[in-house]
Design an enzyme around this catalytic site. Structure first.
Site, PDB file in Angstrom:
ATOM      1  N   ASP A 211       0.817  -1.225   0.000  1.00  0.00           N
ATOM      2  CA  ASP A 211       0.000   0.000   0.000  1.00  0.00           C
ATOM      3  C   ASP A 211       0.850   1.275   0.000  1.00  0.00           C
ATOM      4  O   ASP A 211       0.308   2.369  -0.131  1.00  0.00           O
ATOM      5  CB  ASP A 211      -0.913   0.021   1.231  1.00  0.00           C
ATOM      6  CG  ASP A 211      -1.947  -1.092   1.212  1.00  0.00           C
ATOM      7  OD1 ASP A 211      -2.045  -1.785   0.184  1.00  0.00           O
ATOM      8  OD2 ASP A 211      -2.658  -1.268   2.227  1.00  0.00           O
ATOM      9  N   GLU A 310      -9.522   0.155  -2.135  1.00  0.00           N
ATOM     10  CA  GLU A 310     -10.468  -0.596  -1.300  1.00  0.00           C
ATOM     11  C   GLU A 310     -10.927   0.169  -0.051  1.00  0.00           C
ATOM     12  O   GLU A 310     -12.016  -0.058   0.458  1.00  0.00           O
ATOM     13  CB  GLU A 310      -9.845  -1.925  -0.860  1.00  0.00           C
ATOM     14  CG  GLU A 310      -8.575  -1.734  -0.041  1.00  0.00           C
ATOM     15  CD  GLU A 310      -7.907  -3.022   0.401  1.00  0.00           C
ATOM     16  OE1 GLU A 310      -8.573  -4.066   0.454  1.00  0.00           O
ATOM     17  OE2 GLU A 310      -6.700  -2.967   0.696  1.00  0.00           O
TER      18      GLU A 310
HETATM   19  O1  LIG Z   1      -6.185 -10.685   2.700  1.00  0.00           O
HETATM   20  P1  LIG Z   1      -4.972 -10.303   3.433  1.00  0.00           P
HETATM   21  O2  LIG Z   1      -3.810 -11.180   3.242  1.00  0.00           O
HETATM   22  O3  LIG Z   1      -5.255 -10.027   4.879  1.00  0.00           O
HETATM   23  O4  LIG Z   1      -4.454  -8.931   2.841  1.00  0.00           O
HETATM   24  C1  LIG Z   1      -5.242  -7.878   2.424  1.00  0.00           C
HETATM   25  C2  LIG Z   1      -4.610  -6.574   2.796  1.00  0.00           C
HETATM   26  O5  LIG Z   1      -3.212  -6.602   2.740  1.00  0.00           O
HETATM   27  C3  LIG Z   1      -2.714  -5.444   2.123  1.00  0.00           C
HETATM   28  O6  LIG Z   1      -2.201  -5.834   0.885  1.00  0.00           O
HETATM   29  C4  LIG Z   1      -1.568  -4.816   2.875  1.00  0.00           C
HETATM   30  O7  LIG Z   1      -1.951  -4.465   4.156  1.00  0.00           O
HETATM   31  C5  LIG Z   1      -3.916  -4.507   1.991  1.00  0.00           C
HETATM   32  O8  LIG Z   1      -3.869  -3.688   0.891  1.00  0.00           O
HETATM   33  C6  LIG Z   1      -5.045  -5.473   1.937  1.00  0.00           C
HETATM   34  O9  LIG Z   1      -6.215  -4.919   2.464  1.00  0.00           O
END
Ligand SMILES: O=P(O)(O)OC[C@H]1O[C@](O)(CO)[C@@H](O)[C@@H]1O
Ligand SMILES: Nc1ncnc2c1ncn2[C@@H]1O[C@H](COP(=O)(O)OP(=O)(O)OP(=O)(O)O)[C@@H](O)[C@H]1O
Ligand SMILES: [Mg+2]
Length: 459
Positions: A211, A310
């Protein structure tokens, strides 16, 4: 928060008594536009106005310690055991960093024992501490060609003392923590527990975040590879939307609190009409709201392309009573689970355009994991390798409770606690967002929402 020089000082384990393998090559090196000499520092701020505001003498101006090899080192390489752990979500370049650490430790410093802890910080718990991988140059030779991490990763909290016990039991002198804000926080707690016990263990962080939301780093590794991949999805959706009657293309990208991936990918694709990011709230309804703007685009141009992070529009779920899209609770690491803004937009735009006689062809994609699981591109591969070199030099010279980062093009040491002291976000008044507005021609804000029930409720 104003930072002073003393806030930027990095802790050292003690005096450096051993000759470094780089002593000779460093003996004639001086600061130049392309090198920062050992002992020199890199300015925190870089404009004349920011510097004059302090009116401090040059040796008191806030600055970071330069990263890089030292002539003398703290650890005797022959007796060093290093550990490596990767935590949190995936990010392109994790394997490149692992490979870079192993190569630098083995080839130059001749460190003989390098352990890879498996599945994130879980690998340092009592249950898993013996389940390590022995990392050698041979073992890591080809790993940089693949995304992911050969060590595995995880979320969820661990007890700092239990992790310190693992380091002691496995004889680890140096731990490299490759992680995001959670990983850096955990490394900070771990370091404190090490210090409380008076142990001689260095903890060096390598900041990782898809991010790009960690502070004090120009851009985090893997970010460029990820947004390049995201660009492909925007281009595909743009082609689809343009070829369909009343086409609406929506691409939802990662970015929990920061809209960097959305902004950069939208600029790279240069085909988005609207970019929505967490930093800038927007209203759906009303004359200036998003729905009216989408409608106007479809009427005048025949289609519209929206790129959203998101974390954008998370206030809308409560505001409009749309609980079916809302997130539920937190993940194992305490990160709030987000509401699905992509689904909300898909359905509310469909309802709105249908109601005004422009029934849309909806093209919605959420590439999600497809963008963060890719291998690092050439640029990120170089960046990861150089970060790994900096991390090894920092650790061997006895720096601890510090992260390595690139700041204003220079590699520097940042106290670990600072890495979690704030969040890097797109500045609505900054030049990146101005470029997005210049490119999309969207208004600076959608709204405010008049809250007069103009929103077409979605079922
Ligand atoms: O589904 P996971 O592995 O928890 O990761 C999702 C999250 O991880 C990230 O890639 C990094 O925090 C976010 O952009 C995303 O919301
Ligand atoms: N507040 C905290 N205190 C102690 N440990 C933490 C804390 N938050 C996270 N951690 C530890 O850090 C690890 C990684 O955290 P998290 O899952 O938030 O990912 P991250 O490092 O922030 O990476 P990313 O956000 O890029 O996915 C967790 O497994 C946990 O061990
Ligand atoms: Mg995180």
């Amino acid at each position: 928060m104003t930072l002073h020089l003393d806030d930027l000082r990095v802790r050292r384990l003690g005096e450096c008594r051993y000759d470094s393998p780089f002593s000779e090559v460093l003996s004639t090196k001086q600061t130049s536009p392309h090198y920062v000499a050992e002992g020199d520092r890199v300015l925190l701020e870089d404009t004349v106005s920011m510097l004059t505001e302090h009116s401090l003498p040059p040796d008191r101006v806030p600055s970071f310690e330069a990263a890089g090899p030292r002539r003398k080192i703290y650890f005797d390489p022959a007796n060093v055991t290093a550990g490596i752990v990767t935590c949190g979500g995936l990010c392109p370049g994790l394997n490149n960093v692992i490979r870079g650490l192993v190569q630098e430790l083995s080839v130059h410093y001749k460190v003989k024992r390098i352990l890879g802890f498996r599945n994130g910080l879980k690998g340092l718990t009592a249950e898993h501490r013996n389940d390590t991988i022995e990392l050698t140059p041979d073992r890591v030779r080809d790993i940089h060609n693949a995304g992911g991490t050969i060590l595995g990763s995880s979320r969820g909290g661990q007890d700092a003392d239990e992790m310190v016990d693992s380091l002691v039991m496995r004889g680890v002198d140096i731990l490299f923590v490759i992680g995001g804000d959670g990983g850096m926080r955990a490394a900070t707690f771990l370091s404190k527990a090490i210090r409380m016990r008076g142990l001689d263990i260095a903890v060096i962080g390598v900041p990782k975040t898809i991010d790009n939301d960690l502070p004090f780093t120009d851009q985090s590794f893997g970010f460029q590879s990820a947004f390049a991949r995201a660009t492909d999805f925007i281009s595909s959706v743009s082609v689809e939307a343009a070829a369909s009657p009343n086409g609406v293309g929506i691409v939802k990208l990662m970015g929990r609190h920061s809209g960097f991936i959305a902004s950069y990918a939208a600029l790279a694709a240069n085909s988005a009409d609207i970019v929505l990011i967490p930093e800038i709230p927007f209203a759906l309804g009303g004359a200036d709201g998003l729905l009216a703007h989408v409608e106007q685009h479809v009427r005048s141009k025949g289609f519209v392309v929206i790129v959203l992070a998101e974390g954008a529009g998370q206030d809308l779920f409560e505001k409009h009573g749309l609980h079916q899209y809302n997130g539920r609770g937190t993940d194992a690491s305490g990160n709030v689970k987000l509401g699905n803004i992509g689904e909300l937009l898909k359905e509310s735009i469909t309802a709105h355009l249908t109601a005004v006689g422009l029934a849309p062809s909806m093209r919605y994609i959420d590439p999600s994991y497809a963008i963060r699981s890719v291998a690092a591109n050439a640029y990120d591969s170089v960046y990861c390798l150089r970060l790994a070199h900096a991390a090894v030099h920092a650790a061997m010279s006895g720096r601890t409770e510090a992260a390595v980062a690139r700041w204003r093009r220079r590699f520097v040491h940042v106290p670990l606690s600072l890495m979690t002291s704030r969040r890097n976000q797109v500045d609505p008044d900054g030049d990146l967002w101005m470029s997005v507005l210049e490119t999309t021609c969207q208004p600076a804000r959608f709204g405010p929402a008049p809250d007069r029930g103009e929103l077409h409720r979605v079922s």
